[in-house]
Design a protein around this motif. Structure first.
Motif, PDB file in Angstrom:
ATOM      1  N   TYR A  46     -13.791  -0.238   1.714  1.00 56.39           N
ATOM      2  CA  TYR A  46     -12.676   0.536   2.258  1.00 56.39           C
ATOM      3  C   TYR A  46     -13.153   1.830   2.906  1.00 56.39           C
ATOM      4  N   ASP A  47     -14.222   2.421   2.370  1.00 57.12           N
ATOM      5  CA  ASP A  47     -14.749   3.663   2.950  1.00 57.12           C
ATOM      6  C   ASP A  47     -15.696   3.425   4.121  1.00 57.12           C
TER       7      ASP A  47
ATOM      8  N   TYR B 106       0.802  -1.214   0.000  1.00 54.71           N
ATOM      9  CA  TYR B 106       0.000   0.000   0.000  1.00 54.71           C
ATOM     10  C   TYR B 106       0.846   1.279   0.000  1.00 54.71           C
ATOM     11  N   THR B 107       0.133   2.405  -0.061  1.00 57.19           N
ATOM     12  CA  THR B 107       0.729   3.735  -0.103  1.00 57.19           C
ATOM     13  C   THR B 107       1.620   3.993   1.121  1.00 57.19           C
TER      14      THR B 107
ATOM     15  N   GLN C 171      -6.053  -4.551   9.258  1.00 53.54           N
ATOM     16  CA  GLN C 171      -4.839  -3.849   8.826  1.00 53.54           C
ATOM     17  C   GLN C 171      -4.826  -2.381   9.241  1.00 53.54           C
ATOM     18  N   GLY C 172      -5.978  -1.841   9.618  1.00 55.04           N
ATOM     19  CA  GLY C 172      -6.011  -0.487  10.151  1.00 55.04           C
ATOM     20  C   GLY C 172      -5.669   0.589   9.145  1.00 55.04           C
ATOM     21  N   TRP C 173      -6.102   0.420   7.889  1.00 59.11           N
ATOM     22  CA  TRP C 173      -5.843   1.417   6.849  1.00 59.11           C
ATOM     23  C   TRP C 173      -7.133   2.147   6.495  1.00 59.11           C
TER      24      TRP C 173
ATOM     25  N   VAL D 153      -8.794  -2.888   1.345  1.00 56.95           N
ATOM     26  CA  VAL D 153      -7.654  -1.983   1.513  1.00 56.95           C
ATOM     27  C   VAL D 153      -7.048  -1.714   0.132  1.00 56.95           C
ATOM     28  N   GLU D 154      -7.133  -0.466  -0.301  1.00 58.98           N
ATOM     29  CA  GLU D 154      -6.634  -0.033  -1.605  1.00 58.98           C
ATOM     30  C   GLU D 154      -7.195  -0.977  -2.670  1.00 58.98           C
TER      31      GLU D 154
END
Length: 604
Positions: A579-580, A194-195, A336-338, A569-570
């Protein structure tokens, strides 16, 4: 205790006029992110396990600049950044990636309340990824390396006697171009990577303390002896003070104890002690004092749970997890807490605990916190709601090439001396940071051979450093005969392809059922899952099918399992939620029913 929040700090006159704050980019956002208020960013007291009554929040708009890493402190800044959101995130208002040859600079002014005069002033950072150098009024007050743990500097000597003070922070973060632990962050995100997250990503705050004050608590329950041990670490010679712990139940004192010479306070708990569990997460309040000549010189509020994590063979000879000396099956999602708008940082406290609330509501009793460490408030909420946590060490370096070798005694990563020393230091800091939280049952030093090295030595050190918890030495493969757990990963459905008669056997990852939902995708034209379906019913049916298969494997020997995953996640679309966080993709009643059966499968 209720905290007194002080709105501390005023901006000095600016030499340029900044554009009005707005989130960066056009990707999906959570509803909390869409309604963010820059004047009310993460205002909750950030450390409830050791709370004092006064503090000042420094979150909000700061100045920022990105400069070559060799450059001196900038004279001018580029614009504003919203702290505590990483510079790459949308909610930072910047949305720029930090290069490995660059450094990120922050600046803001603040004032110290006049009522704090005569006391020491501590500057706290919840977490900064990765190396932070800090100045107050052009005086360097400290440096910290490590992206996942809090750190503190006593800035009293650097403060002005009155008026405004200037705080400057320099951050360097090479992400996967360096050796530091970084979890799923990569400079070129794709697939399960991820980012990047760089800079301040948790609350920055000030706190006034006495010259002699409490620096840390190490809380350890022992239900077999019915004793609560509290180590009280102080800022100066502990021989000069008495440490006192008072245990409260519903506001009423029920037990107390004292110690001197830096010894842990051992408190004999009431005979009718209340134990902590997912079904009954009882917490005792604590008042911790240090006294000199009979007078209290510092006081903090805290809490504790009486609980015990262990293992024992059942009547079939299968090694089972136990909580409070009773068999329990650990079952929860890979979390994952993203966040699409905040990356590592949830848009708000309400957003952060929403994930835990939903996990509890879905009938899980455990969360595997995957290669990330959360703010203190997250663990306190797990303590309060009754959620067991497996805590991963954020991975770093690269993967070992173990897949084509034996599952046992595969290859290990060759780390440099600097990389190894950094891993050991950061892992110890993480354990120290989280030691007192009742929710954490299991330490996971390595995942899927990502940077795995000296497995036996690291595992044995972890067991010795914290013998009160279990150690899952190698989640997902590259196993060595050490630790408490054999942890298999198998996608998409459950499978038991190895079995260890001496350790607890768990399915540390499975599932990954994908369902891309239009309007809720990070990248609309690109998404990924281990398998994919096109409707909520299909996804739910498959989830329940896997649950029934898992129930059969519990009879055969599994004592814990982790479903992938809480949210998309992503580009991964295998979350129970989008994800949102705007859509739960499965039938919640059906997953709650099967999850409850799994969690209570070992009840007697």
């Amino acid at each position: 205790m209720k905290s007194v929040f002080l709105a501390c700090g005023m901006w000095a006159a600016a030499t340029v006029v900044w554009a009005q704050y707005a989130p960066a980019g056009d990707r999906i956002k959570t509803s909390w992110g869409e309604n963010i208020d820059v004047n009310q960013v993460w205002n909750e007291y950030p450390r409830p396990i050791m709370e004092r009554g006064e503090w000042a929040n420094l979150n909000g708009l700061w100045s920022y600049a990105i400069e070559p890493k060799s450059a001196a402190m900038p004279r001018q800044y580029e614009g504003e950044i919203l702290v505590p959101f990483a510079v790459e995130s949308s909610l930072s208002g910047v949305g720029k990636q930090l290069g490995k040859e660059e450094a990120l600079w922050y600046k803001r002014d603040f004032t110290v309340p006049s009522k704090w005069r005569g006391r020491h002033v501590l500057l706290h950072f919840g977490a900064v990824d990765w190396q932070a150098d800090v100045w107050v009024n052009d005086v360097k007050v400290g440096m910290h390396k490590g992206g996942y743990t809090p750190f503190t500097f006593d800035i009293t000597p650097a403060l002005k006697k009155s008026g405004s003070n200037t705080l400057v922070v320099r951050v360097y973060d090479s992400t996967d171009a360096g050796y530091q632990p970084r979890g799923k962050q990569v400079n070129n995100p794709e697939g399960i990577w991820y980012t990047p997250v760089s800079g301040i990503w948790q609350t920055v705050w000030l706190e006034p303390v006495a010259d002699m004050h409490i620096e840390n608590l190490r809380i350890l329950p022992d239900i077999d002896r019915n004793v609560l041990s509290v180590g009280v670490e102080t800022s100066a010679d502990a021989a000069s003070v008495v440490a006192e712990v008072i245990v409260l139940d519903g506001g009423k004192e029920v037990a107390s104890g004292r110690s001197v010479n830096g010894q842990a306070v051992e408190v004999a708990m009431p005979e009718d002690v209340k134990l902590w569990s997912p079904d009954s997460p009882y917490l005792y309040d604590l008042q911790v004092n240090i006294l000199r000549d009979g007078k209290v010189v510092d006081r903090v509020s805290s809490y504790a749970a009486m609980r015990k994590y262990s293992m024992k063979r059942d009547d079939k000879g299968i090694m089972r997890f136990q909580l409070n000396n009773r068999d329990i099956f650990h079952f929860g999602p890979l979390d994952q807490g993203w966040w699409p708008d905040g990356l590592y940082t949830a848009p708000s406290y309400e957003a952060m605990i929403y994930d835990v609330k939903k996990t509890k509501d879905w009938g899980f009793n455990m969360i595997r916190k995957h290669v990330k460490v959360e703010p203190a408030l997250w663990y306190t909420y797990c303590d309060r709601i009754g959620m067991i946590v497996w805590q991963d060490m954020p991975s770093g370096e690269k993967c070992c090439e173990w897949q084509n070798r034996s599952y046992f005694k595969g290859s290990e990563f060759e780390r440099s001396a600097e990389s190894e020393a950094n891993y050991r230091r950061e892992w110890k800091e993480i354990i120290d940071y989280l030691y007192s939280y009742p929710c954490i049952s299991t330490w996971v030093p390595f995942n899927e051979a990502w940077g795995q090295f000296k497995t036996v030595e690291i595992t044995e050190w972890t067991q010795q450093y914290d013998p009160s918890r279990l150690v899952n030495s190698a989640s997902g493969g590259n196993f060595f005969m050490c630790g408490d757990i054999l942890d298999l990963h198998h996608y998409p459905g459950p499978s038991m392809y190895l079995y260890d008669t001496h350790r607890a056997n768990v399915l540390g990852e499975y599932g990954g059922i994908g369902f891309p939902m239009e309007g809720h995708l990070w990248t609309p034209d690109r998404n990924w899952g281990y398998i994919q379906f096109k409707s909520s019913k299909e996804v739910t049916d498959q989830y329940v099918k896997y649950g029934e298969e898992l129930l059969d494997l519990i009879e055969r020997g599994f004592t814990g399992a982790v479903y992938t995953q809480t949210t998309d996640v992503e580009v991964e679309v295998n979350g129970i939620m989008t994800y949102d966080r705007k859509v739960v993709k499965m039938d919640e009643d059906r997953i709650r029913e099967i999850n409850s059966r799994i969690c209570h499968s070992l009840d007697k």
